[in-house]
Design a protein around this motif. Structure first.
Motif, PDB file in Angstrom:
ATOM      1  N   GLN A  27      -7.049  10.033  -2.624  1.00 21.86           N
ATOM      2  CA  GLN A  27      -7.097   9.821  -4.072  1.00 21.86           C
ATOM      3  C   GLN A  27      -5.786   9.216  -4.557  1.00 21.86           C
ATOM      4  N   ARG A  28      -4.700   9.776  -4.018  1.00 22.85           N
ATOM      5  CA  ARG A  28      -3.375   9.304  -4.458  1.00 22.85           C
ATOM      6  C   ARG A  28      -3.158   7.851  -4.077  1.00 22.85           C
ATOM      7  N   GLY A  29      -3.774   7.464  -2.962  1.00 24.86           N
ATOM      8  CA  GLY A  29      -3.636   6.066  -2.563  1.00 24.86           C
ATOM      9  C   GLY A  29      -4.113   5.137  -3.664  1.00 24.86           C
ATOM     10  N   ARG A  30      -5.103   5.627  -4.449  1.00 21.16           N
ATOM     11  CA  ARG A  30      -5.626   4.763  -5.508  1.00 21.16           C
ATOM     12  C   ARG A  30      -4.796   4.856  -6.784  1.00 21.16           C
ATOM     13  N   THR A  31      -4.003   5.926  -6.875  1.00 22.18           N
ATOM     14  CA  THR A  31      -3.282   6.114  -8.139  1.00 22.18           C
ATOM     15  C   THR A  31      -1.970   5.382  -8.079  1.00 22.18           C
ATOM     16  N   SER A  32      -1.383   5.222  -9.223  1.00 25.60           N
ATOM     17  CA  SER A  32      -0.002   4.715  -9.214  1.00 25.60           C
ATOM     18  C   SER A  32       0.674   5.185 -10.467  1.00 25.60           C
ATOM     19  N   LEU A  33       1.843   4.657 -10.697  1.00 24.78           N
ATOM     20  CA  LEU A  33       2.730   5.312 -11.659  1.00 24.78           C
ATOM     21  C   LEU A  33       2.258   5.276 -13.105  1.00 24.78           C
ATOM     22  N   GLY A  34       2.889   6.087 -13.922  1.00 24.20           N
ATOM     23  CA  GLY A  34       2.560   6.086 -15.338  1.00 24.20           C
ATOM     24  C   GLY A  34       3.062   4.807 -15.948  1.00 24.20           C
ATOM     25  N   ASP A  35       2.252   4.144 -16.758  1.00 23.69           N
ATOM     26  CA  ASP A  35       2.766   2.896 -17.326  1.00 23.69           C
ATOM     27  C   ASP A  35       3.688   3.273 -18.446  1.00 23.69           C
ATOM     28  N   THR A  36       4.905   2.790 -18.310  1.00 24.52           N
ATOM     29  CA  THR A  36       5.912   3.375 -19.178  1.00 24.52           C
ATOM     30  C   THR A  36       6.726   2.313 -19.850  1.00 24.52           C
ATOM     31  N   ASN A  37       6.125   1.198 -20.084  1.00 23.30           N
ATOM     32  CA  ASN A  37       6.933   0.204 -20.771  1.00 23.30           C
ATOM     33  C   ASN A  37       6.134  -0.434 -21.868  1.00 23.30           C
TER      34      ASN A  37
ATOM     35  N   VAL B 100       2.586  10.150  -7.756  1.00 25.29           N
ATOM     36  CA  VAL B 100       2.954   8.883  -7.113  1.00 25.29           C
ATOM     37  C   VAL B 100       4.206   9.082  -6.268  1.00 25.29           C
ATOM     38  N   GLY B 101       5.129   9.903  -6.810  1.00 23.73           N
ATOM     39  CA  GLY B 101       6.361  10.209  -6.081  1.00 23.73           C
ATOM     40  C   GLY B 101       6.024  10.842  -4.736  1.00 23.73           C
ATOM     41  N   GLN B 102       5.077  11.785  -4.769  1.00 26.05           N
ATOM     42  CA  GLN B 102       4.685  12.479  -3.540  1.00 26.05           C
ATOM     43  C   GLN B 102       4.044  11.482  -2.555  1.00 26.05           C
ATOM     44  N   HIS B 103       3.201  10.605  -3.102  1.00 26.08           N
ATOM     45  CA  HIS B 103       2.544   9.583  -2.272  1.00 26.08           C
ATOM     46  C   HIS B 103       3.590   8.715  -1.578  1.00 26.08           C
ATOM     47  N   ILE B 104       4.586   8.240  -2.362  1.00 26.29           N
ATOM     48  CA  ILE B 104       5.613   7.348  -1.799  1.00 26.29           C
ATOM     49  C   ILE B 104       6.441   8.094  -0.749  1.00 26.29           C
TER      50      ILE B 104
ATOM     51  N   ASP C 213       0.838  -1.201   0.000  1.00 27.41           N
ATOM     52  CA  ASP C 213       0.000   0.000   0.000  1.00 27.41           C
ATOM     53  C   ASP C 213       0.879   1.261   0.000  1.00 27.41           C
ATOM     54  N   ALA C 214       1.894   1.252   0.882  1.00 24.73           N
ATOM     55  CA  ALA C 214       2.780   2.420   0.984  1.00 24.73           C
ATOM     56  C   ALA C 214       3.509   2.670  -0.325  1.00 24.73           C
TER      57      ALA C 214
ATOM     58  N   ALA D  20      13.118  26.103  -8.445  1.00 24.86           N
ATOM     59  CA  ALA D  20      11.865  25.857  -7.732  1.00 24.86           C
ATOM     60  C   ALA D  20      10.948  27.061  -7.916  1.00 24.86           C
ATOM     61  N   SER D  21       9.857  26.851  -8.657  1.00 23.45           N
ATOM     62  CA  SER D  21       8.944  27.985  -8.892  1.00 23.45           C
ATOM     63  C   SER D  21       8.249  28.336  -7.581  1.00 23.45           C
ATOM     64  N   ASN D  22       8.037  29.641  -7.387  1.00 27.91           N
ATOM     65  CA  ASN D  22       7.532  30.110  -6.085  1.00 27.91           C
ATOM     66  C   ASN D  22       6.167  29.542  -5.740  1.00 27.91           C
ATOM     67  N   ASP D  23       5.390  29.276  -6.795  1.00 26.32           N
ATOM     68  CA  ASP D  23       4.023  28.869  -6.461  1.00 26.32           C
ATOM     69  C   ASP D  23       3.901  27.366  -6.216  1.00 26.32           C
ATOM     70  N   ARG D  24       5.064  26.634  -6.216  1.00 23.43           N
ATOM     71  CA  ARG D  24       4.971  25.184  -6.009  1.00 23.43           C
ATOM     72  C   ARG D  24       4.677  24.897  -4.537  1.00 23.43           C
ATOM     73  N   LYS D  25       3.636  24.171  -4.301  1.00 21.92           N
ATOM     74  CA  LYS D  25       3.297  23.833  -2.915  1.00 21.92           C
ATOM     75  C   LYS D  25       4.158  22.667  -2.456  1.00 21.92           C
ATOM     76  N   GLU D  26       4.424  22.605  -1.156  1.00 24.26           N
ATOM     77  CA  GLU D  26       5.333  21.563  -0.667  1.00 24.26           C
ATOM     78  C   GLU D  26       4.672  20.189  -0.705  1.00 24.26           C
ATOM     79  N   SER D  27       3.491  20.135  -0.154  1.00 19.70           N
ATOM     80  CA  SER D  27       2.817  18.835  -0.227  1.00 19.70           C
ATOM     81  C   SER D  27       1.315  19.059  -0.124  1.00 19.70           C
ATOM     82  N   VAL D  28       0.604  18.144  -0.657  1.00 17.76           N
ATOM     83  CA  VAL D  28      -0.843  18.321  -0.677  1.00 17.76           C
ATOM     84  C   VAL D  28      -1.448  17.129   0.038  1.00 17.76           C
ATOM     85  N   THR D  29      -1.989  17.391   1.190  1.00 16.25           N
ATOM     86  CA  THR D  29      -2.454  16.250   1.986  1.00 16.25           C
ATOM     87  C   THR D  29      -3.885  15.877   1.676  1.00 16.25           C
ATOM     88  N   GLU D  30      -4.690  16.878   1.240  1.00 16.20           N
ATOM     89  CA  GLU D  30      -6.115  16.564   1.106  1.00 16.20           C
ATOM     90  C   GLU D  30      -6.417  15.534   0.021  1.00 16.20           C
TER      91      GLU D  30
END
Length: 1430
Positions: A828-838, A746-750, A686-687, A814-824
């Motif tokens: 949703q992110r738990g359900r997502t996963s990486l881009g299929d890239t192969n 996904v990177g942020q989730h991990i 899951d993690a 680092a653009s000024n408007d980039r948020k550090e992390s988005v918890t809300e």
């Protein structure tokens, strides 16, 4: 002798010596045998019918002797040498001892006894004389005279015979074991193999002494001490000589070290396996004794034929004696061969084990000198050469002794004329010595073979890149270049070998001709009678074996020495030092460390000081090639420590930059040898965001992942790799950029769930190499690396406040408007996963766990294989070969028959005519022999060239799906072992088989010419021979197939281990991998062992058939004494003596050919697999400048990975205008990569079409398409070879163009600082460049091709932000007038694109400009919000 001229032994002798002899044997050797049984306990055998029968028979025997004792007591009183009571107790006591031994064998688990078998053989043989005497007495006096004694004796003899018969059978296996007793005839296995296809379960288990554990545990310790001694010697020599040595002397010293390391290995093997090998040597000495006794008996038989009044019993006695000697010779010979093959098998196990263990401890400098291909060659080709060496080694010293003995006996028959034979031998020897030397020099073919295998290994590893770039032709040419050189060397070697064979086949005639010629010419009184001619011919035939073996033994020894040097060099190469990393009080501590990849090379890290407190998160940042990965390698102890110290507290888990995935299930990859703890396992999955991927898989986490994770995308591989580390619950985590291959969200989730302050590893020490700016504020400590030095370190705020290089770097990227992390959106992110890239969606994989099991073809329809093979040679070549053989044998027959006529002439006829005739016949013969052997060799090379070419083309024309489901070990095995078999084994086997087949025909014709009645014996023997042969060949071929199939997994495992050695070491899993390798080697030996046991079984049976021909020829000659001349008898018997050898050689060569013809089948196997479309369409009207604008149009386009599976793309309709920049985004399995695969036709359309510039791409050749559009792939693959070759394999661009593309790719400075600039040699897989540099090389490739369409597949995953910005700006400037499709990860890279396509489950869910999509607040908006862009 009695009055009837019949020989007889005195009754006293019969009742003493003949009775004592078996008893003495039993009593003397019983204590030693009991000791052997005591030392080798195989478990207890239950009391069986066989055991009971044996015991009852011996008890009856004891009773019979007792009865006989009282009756015979009086008859023995006249024999004064021994008291009657002792004479009777002697045969009685062994029976009691025999019962004890039968029971002891049962208790100790011995299933059949050679010891008792020999006792009963001796007892029966010694009873034959009294039996004959008793039968004669009964015939003269009648049975009534002494009925009790006769009945007792005949019962006694019958019981002995019965006991001997029972000894031929093996008892049941001990309880709980299925060990093989060697004496047990493998008849059951052979019959089973004939009836039904054999499976692995039908084979015997390996005996304990043949298992990897036993062999290697004994050997490893000794080898380590030998190695240490050798290292000390080398260091001492180096210190003594210092650096004064000139270059040549240094090279000389290096060669000496290689040589001594080879001899060290030989010495270690000899110490361990030598004593057992010596028992075989004793057998071959006994064999030689019987071999030389046979011509002496032949001499007596021919003498008997000359004596007119000689009694017939003499003839029968000599005939039987010759038969018995032949049988004993066969038995001892095959016991010797059995010993040799057993030792050979143990050598193979030992060497494979040592090489495997070495590959786990070898350091990076040594690892760079030998590629995976070369290591696989060490365990395949070189171990085979050592096995051959074991079989032929004794011939090196024994053959000269045999030659000397032959010449001694010839001297006895022909006097000084034998010197002419010696002179001939002396003339032949230098020629063959010269040939052997020349052939050993031609071992360079091994070098070309190594090169070819290495290149094939890289092609198979980088096949996807080859297909994307349409580079197959360039690499095909390279492989064929190696192949041509290899075949050229092979051709020379084969021609030399043919000359060698010809000179040996002619040697018999040359020696005979020289001896007889000199014998007749030096004295008129010298008469050539049958005795002289045919005993000499028998001796010359014996002489032929050592003469033919010697050069072969010498060349095998030469090859073995080369192999020993190669193995010794690898096994003595430098290892990682245990003291590189110490145990420490602090989590990670590096104190003033300087590190390099090689001892002599420049340091890759300088003045490193790192202190990592327990439980902290350390981020390592820096530009591409600044030494970030090297820093982690230093912490793992993988680099050369020049100075300073490294210490780590507790266990380590490591995630490499390029994920290393095993060919196993997802679960096995994650648990990595640990027990599965269900709740923890689920939490880890899951993690690491793997649960959504497992839902797609057909068998969930039990789905087999292809080799190197071929059926996973880059991000999925990386997350499986991360999950493996997290599952381990280690103390220290070294993470080499694990978030680069995954999408931003996904990177942020991990990061949140695993690495960050709230992740599952929050209390662990984590060292994270990263390019992600958003993660840095949460790190406890940041290390900034520049050119291998830590320029700054501190927390995020500290570094920003210093306003140094790091602060500038952050402000820029680092653009000024980039948020550090988005918890809300975490849920949703738990359900997502990486881009299929192969290239392969996981849906494309079927739930099969046998991905690495090769099919065992069960059909034995060999005829098609032979036809296929002969077709490739061509009929025009084959017909003359058969004619040449027939002519050669015809000449031989004429020559021999003429010799027999000459031997029968009563007067000496030494005129010139005879000599001329001999010379003429001989000359024709010599030419014929040479012609045939060369013709077959050349034919073999023609076939080999065609078959390799077909295999190579078939493999390169296969679609990507083929490579994803076929392990590269299997393919590599085809190119290495199977092609080697077609190169050498098949032509050699055919040469031998045809030669001996014609020779057998000649012998049969001669025997039937002398005694036509022999046809009555020869015909049933021939039927029996064919029957036994067909049984054996069917089984042997299946055993060979089982062995072949069990060999591939060994190489696949080797391959995998060598590539993942650093991960295996970091996790401390070496022992588990060694156990796995042992299991695979043992499984392979389980099918190899029965194969050679079956071969020995067959050979013994066949040689008894051959000895039957000897007996028939001799007995029939004795019966026809009055009508037959000594000359024709000599001819028939001396030729029949060759039958055993001829039969076993025919079977051996036939089986070799039968077994190796399987290689033709396995190589042709890939001709029938699915192929891609044609590379180029003939007469295509495609303009040279196509595509000129770069418009792409999808019309109702649909894509499936395989028929019957879900659609990966469903009805895509889309038009991309020229010069448009399009970003493609979406969740895992949405179909982003499938679009790219469709454009390159890696997968063909299931419906609809794609048009580029109005041309339907399905109607043009694959190379026409792929060479006109460009991709920058996700995995940057480089091939070993020059940097220039990696950029431009077809040599189509000038140096200026290449330099300008390097400049644009920001590599110009790096390349111009390299020693060889553009000719800089990249190592296998480009390992001597960092991952970022390899990515830039891929960019340079794209800039060089500069096509109108560019596809970027996550091309910026492995580079830092600065390089990423450089790449992006380069692409924007250089590809301004091109159509660019980007499969995006970092959404900020596509924010300025003209359009963004959002994929979802194979559909286009949204498509518009980025600003419009954000304002629509749909799926794209949500993704941007997760990434902190809005």
């Amino acid at each position: 002798l009695s009055r009837l001229y019949k020989p007889d032994l005195t009754e006293c002798f019969q009742n003493t010596v003949l009775v004592w002899f078996p008893c003495v044997y039993l009593w003397l050797l019983a204590p030693f045998y009991a000791l052997k049984l005591y030392c080798h306990d195989c478990g207890c055998i239950r009391i069986s019918t066989l055991c009971t029968a044996k015991t009852v028979r011996v008890s009856r025997l004891t009773f019979t002797i007792r009865c006989n004792a009282s009756h015979t007591n009086l008859t023995l009183t006249h024999c004064h040498t021994l008291s009657p009571s002792l004479s009777l107790t002697l045969p009685l006591s062994p029976q009691v001892l025999a019962i004890c031994i039968i029971q002891l064998e049962r208790i100790r688990g011995c299933r059949s006894s050679v010891f008792l078998f020999l006792f009963w053989v001796l007892a029966v043989v010694c009873s034959l004389v009294p039996l004959r005497a008793k039968i004669q007495l009964v015939m003269y006096e009648g049975i009534t005279t002494d009925i009790v004694r006769y009945t007792a004796f005949f019962s006694y003899f019958s019981l002995q015979l019965a006991q001997l018969f029972l000894c031929c059978f093996a008892d049941q296996p001990p309880e709980g074991k299925t060990v093989l007793c060697i004496i047990a005839v493998p008849l059951r296995l052979v019959v089973k193999g004939y009836r039904t296809p054999l499976e692995a379960g039908d084979l015997w288990n390996l005996r304990e002494e043949d298992t990897s554990d036993k062999i290697i545990s004994d050997l490893e310790e000794e080898w380590t001490t030998e190695c240490a001694k050798l290292q000390e010697k080398t260091i001492a020599a180096g210190v003594a000589l210092g650096s004064r040595l000139p270059d040549q002397a240094q090279i000389l010293r290096k060669l000496q070290k290689e040589q001594s390391s080879g001899f060290c290995l030989l010495r270690t093997l000899a110490r361990n396996l030598g004593p057992y090998f010596l028992t075989g040597t004793m057998c071959i000495i006994f064999h030689d004794f019987f071999m030389f006794a046979i011509p002496q008996v032949l001499s007596l038989l021919l003498g008997f034929m000359n004596e007119e009044d000689a009694p017939l019993w003499k003839g029968y006695f000599y005939a039987t004696l010759m038969f018995l000697l032949s049988c004993l010779q066969s038995l001892f010979n095959h016991q010797y061969m059995y010993t040799c093959f057993t030792v050979g098998m143990r050598v193979k196990t030992a060497v494979m084990g040592l090489v495997y263990r070495k590959s786990l401890v070898i350091n990076s400098a040594s690892r760079r000198t030998c590629t995976v291909g070369e290591i696989v060659n060490l365990v395949s080709a070189d171990t085979q050469k050592l096995m051959d060496f074991v079989v032929y080694f004794n011939a090196v010293w024994l053959a000269p002794i045999e030659i000397a003995l032959c010449l001694f006996f010839l001297w006895q028959h022909l006097g000084p004329s034998a010197l002419a034979g010696i002179a001939t031998v002396i003339l032949i020897f230098p020629l063959n010595g010269f040939i052997a030397k020349k052939r050993s020099k031609l071992q360079v073919q091994m070098k070309f073979m190594d090169g070819r295998i290495k290149l094939m290994n890289e092609i198979l590893n980088g096949i996807k890149i080859l297909k994307f770039y349409a580079w197959e032709k360039a690499f095909l040419e390279q492989v064929l270049g190696y192949r041509e050189k290899e075949l050229k060397a092979l051709k020379k070697s084969q021609i030399l070998y043919s000359i060698s064979i010809a000179s040996f086949n002619s040697s018999t005639f040359l020696i005979a001709f020289a001896m007889f010629g000199v014998y007749v010419l030096i004295d008129d009184k010298n008469v050539l009678d049958a005795q002289k001619v045919f005993v000499s011919m028998a001796l010359i035939n014996i002489l032929k074996t050592p003469l033919s073996q010697l050069p072969f033994a010498m060349s095998t020894t030469m090859q073995a020495i080369v192999s020993l040097k190669r193995l010794g060099k690898y096994l003595c190469s430098e290892e990682l030092k245990d003291d590189n990393v110490a145990k420490a009080p602090l989590s990670v501590l590096i104190d003033n460390g300087t590190f390099s990849w090689t001892k002599e090379g420049p340091p890759c890290l300088k003045r490193i000081n790192v202190r990592v407190p327990q439980g902290s998160l350390v981020a390592v940042v820096g530009h591409v090639g600044s030494g970030k990965s090297s820093l982690l390698s230093a912490m793992l102890g993988e680099t050369e420590k020049r100075s300073g110290s490294v210490s780590i507290k507790g266990s380590v888990a490591y995630v490499p930059q390029q994920a290393w995935i095993q060919n196993a299930t997802v679960q096995d990859n994650v648990t990595f040898g640990r027990e599965k703890q269900k709740t923890w396992y689920q939490r880890v999955l899951d993690a690491c965001a793997l649960l959504p991927d497992l839902e797609i898989l057909p068998a969930g986490d039990s789905t087999e992942i292809g080799e190197k994770g071929l059926n996973l995308s880059g991000g999925q591989k990386q997350r499986v790799s991360l999950a493996r580390a997290v599952y381990r619950k280690a103390d220290v985590y070294l993470l080499d950029d694990p978030l680069s291959a995954v999408d931003a969200h996904v990177g942020q989730h991990i990061f949140d769930k695993v690495i960050g302050p709230k992740g599952v590893l929050r209390n662990k020490t984590r060292v994270l190499v990263t390019h992600g700016m958003s993660f840095l504020p949460q790190a406890d400590l940041i290390l900034v690396l520049v050119d291998g030095e830590i320029t700054e370190s501190g927390s995020y705020q500290e570094l920003l406040s210093r306003h140094g290089a790091f602060a500038d770097f952050i402000h820029t990227f680092a653009s000024n408007d980039r948020k550090e992390s988005v918890t809300e959106t975490a849920t949703q992110r738990g359900r997502t996963s990486l881009g299929d890239t192969n290239s392969t969606n996981l849906q494309g994989m079927e739930p099969m766990s046998e991905i690495d099991e090769e099919q065992v073809p069960e059909d034995l329809g060999k005829l098609e294989m032979y036809m296929e093979y002969f077709k490739t040679i061509g009929m025009a070549f084959i017909i003359p070969i058969v004619f040449l053989y027939a002519f050669q044998q015809g000449a031989s027959l004429t020559y021999n028959y003429w010799l027999s006529l000459w031997a029968d002439e009563p007067i000496v006829n030494g005129t010139q005519v005879d000599t001329d005739m001999k010379l003429a016949v001989y000359g024709a013969l010599g030419i014929a022999i040479f012609g045939t052997t060369v013709a077959i060799s050349v034919g073999g090379i023609i076939a080999s060239r065609h078959l390799h070419m077909d295999l190579l083309k078939n493999v390169l024309h296969s679609p990507m799906s083929f490579f994803e489901t076929t392990p590269s070990g299997n393919l590599l095995n085809r190119f290495a072992k199977e092609i080697d078999a077609i190169d050498c084994m098949i032509p050699d086997g055919l040469k031998m088989m045809l030669g001996y087949l014609f020779k057998l025909m000649e012998v049969c014709i001669i025997v039937m010419l002398a005694t036509p009645f022999a046809a009555v014996v020869i015909l049933p023997l021939a039927i029996l021979y064919a029957f036994v042969q067909s049984f054996y060949v069917a089984t042997s071929c299946q055993l060979r197939r089982l062995e072949s199939v069990s060999r591939s997994p060994i190489y696949t495992h080797f391959n995998e281990t060598v590539q993942g050695a650093s991960v295996i070491r970091a996790f401390g899993e070496q022992h588990r991998f060694i156990v796995q390798a042992n299991k695979r080697v043992d499984f392979n030996q389980t099918s190899y062992f029965p194969r050679f046991v079956a071969t020995r079984w067959l050979a013994v049976n066949l040689e008894f058939v051959g000895n039957g021909v000897v007996l028939a020829a001799a007995i029939l000659s004795v019966m026809g004494k009055d009508t037959l001349s000594p000359g024709i008898v000599g001819l028939a018997v001396s030729h029949s003596l060759q039958v055993t050898g001829i039969l076993s050689w025919i079977v051996r060569s036939w089986t070799d050919v039968e077994n190796n013809i399987v290689s033709v089948e396995r190589v042709k196997e890939y001709a029938d697999t699915a192929k891609e479309a044609v590379w180029t369409v003939e007469g295509s009207s495609l303009p040279l400048a196509w595509p000129q604008t770069g418009t792409i149009e999808f019309q109702d386009y649909g894509l499936q990975y395989r028929k019957g599976l879900d659609w990966a793309l469903k009805g895509i309709t889309l038009k991309i205008q020229e010069k448009e920049k399009v970003g493609i985004v979406g969740r895992t399995g949405a179909g982003k990569s499938s679009l790219a695969l469709g454009i390159f036709r890696i997968l063909e359309a299931a419906k609809g079409a794609i048009y580029i510039d109005g041309v339907n791409i399905a109607e043009i050749g694959l190379h026409d398409l792929r060479s006109r559009i460009t991709i920058i792939p996700q995995d940057p693959v480089l091939f070993s070879g020059s940097l220039r070759m990696n950029l431009d394999p077809f040599d189509t661009y000038t140096d200026e163009e290449i330099w300008s593309s390097l400049e644009l790719a920001h590599l110009k400075n790096f390349v111009s600082n390299l020693p060889d600039k553009l000719n800089y040699e990249c190592s296998e897989g480009g390992e001597n460049l960092s991952l970022g540099q390899r990515q830039l090389v891929c960019l340079a490739r794209a800039l060089l091709r500069k096509t109108k369409i560019l596809v970027l597949d996550e091309a910026t995953a492995a580079v830092d932000l600065e390089t990423d910005t450089l790449i992006q700006s380069t692409i924007r400037q250089q590809f301004e007038d091109c159509t660019v499709l980007t499969i995006a990860h970092r959404l900020n890279t596509i924010m300025d694109y003209t359009r963004v396509i959002v994929m979802d489950k194979g559909h286009i869910s949204e498509m518009d400009s980025p600003t419009n999509l954000i304002s629509n607040r749909g799926q794209f908006y949500r993704m941007c919000r997760e990434a902190g862009l809005v």
